[in-house]
Design an enzyme around this catalytic site. Structure first.
Site, mmCIF file in Angstrom:
data_model
loop_
_atom_site.group_PDB
_atom_site.id
_atom_site.type_symbol
_atom_site.label_atom_id
_atom_site.label_comp_id
_atom_site.label_asym_id
_atom_site.label_seq_id
_atom_site.Cartn_x
_atom_site.Cartn_y
_atom_site.Cartn_z
ATOM 1 N N ASP A 86 0.843 -1.198 0.000
ATOM 2 C CA ASP A 86 0.000 0.000 0.000
ATOM 3 C C ASP A 86 0.880 1.252 0.000
ATOM 4 O OD1 ASP A 86 -3.051 0.746 0.565
ATOM 5 O OD2 ASP A 86 -1.787 2.158 1.667
ATOM 6 N N ILE A 87 0.556 2.205 -0.881
ATOM 7 C CA ILE A 87 1.323 3.449 -0.945
ATOM 8 C C ILE A 87 0.999 4.299 0.282
ATOM 9 C CG2 ILE A 87 1.808 5.527 -2.289
ATOM 10 C CD1 ILE A 87 0.863 4.025 -4.773
ATOM 11 N N GLU A 112 -4.802 2.501 -4.045
ATOM 12 C CA GLU A 112 -3.342 2.461 -3.940
ATOM 13 C C GLU A 112 -2.840 1.121 -3.419
ATOM 14 O OE1 GLU A 112 -4.705 4.658 -0.118
ATOM 15 O OE2 GLU A 112 -5.468 4.194 -2.113
#
Length: 212
Positions: free
Chosen positions: A74-75, A118
């Site tokens: 996950d960003i 994301e």
């Protein structure tokens, strides 16, 4: 009149043409348009094949030390990227992270996907715990080092948090039955998701291996 063999040849060419259209349509439906990675539908189609690897590994005891792992990626702080630089630049960040992920994993061995927003996925094939941890760390470092060009803004860098979990068979449905492989990938994703939450809670930009 047209000779039968000519009609037969044209029929084969037409069949090949339509088969190509069907294949291309399915490929587009199973790919994320932004990153080119598999999407949820594409991952769902290959899930039975990935879960069957558990059966194959039981038959080959030498492979037990090299188990498969799932990584949820996950960003970090992606919402602030969209808020500050706009959604087109947010899409650029997603595309760059997806390409970095695809270029960092092992070609033809590991599998990558974008599950939405994301959130990304990687299937780390026959890596074992240490190998999976090393692969996840390479992904994290590659993203952290990448300089992402933006429209109308200076280039930026982002980081990712990663949760890892081993793919393993589920407990038997009844006493004396064999362990179940159907649903094993979803179970691994859930455990990797919880490890990802731990990585976020611990400060982000790190890899956490599920202890479940």
């Amino acid at each position: 009149s047209i000779p039968p063999e000519e009609l037969f040849r044209e029929a084969l060419e037409l069949a090949d043409y339509f088969e190509g259209i069907v294949r291309e349509t399915r490929n587009r439906a199973e790919r994320d348009l932004l990153t080119g990675l598999r999407n949820r539908q594409g991952l769902a189609r290959i899930t039975p094949r990935l879960e069957r690897r558990l059966v194959e590994r039981r038959r080959n005891r030498e492979a037990e030390a090299k188990s498969d792992f799932v990584a949820m990626i996950d960003i970090d702080f992606f919402k602030s990227v969209n808020d500050r630089f706009g959604h087109p630049n947010g899409d650029r960040v997603l595309r760059e992270v997806g390409q970095t992920l695809a270029h960092t994993v092992r070609w033809r061995k590991d599998i990558t996907a974008r599950l939405g927003g994301e959130e990304f996925f990687a299937f780390l094939s026959a890596s074992g715990r240490e190998g999976a941890l090393a692969s996840a760390e390479r992904i994290r470092q590659a993203v952290e080092k990448a300089l992402i060009p933006l429209d109308d803004f200076p280039a930026i860098q982002v980081t990712v948090s990663v949760g890892l979990a081993e793919l393993r068979a589920l407990p038997p449905a009844a006493a004396g039955a064999k362990p179940r492989v159907e649903g094993a990938l979803a179970d691994a994703i859930e455990r990797a998701d919880r490890a990802l939450y731990e990585a976020k809670h611990a400060g982000r930009n790190r890899v956490v291996v599920s202890q479940e």
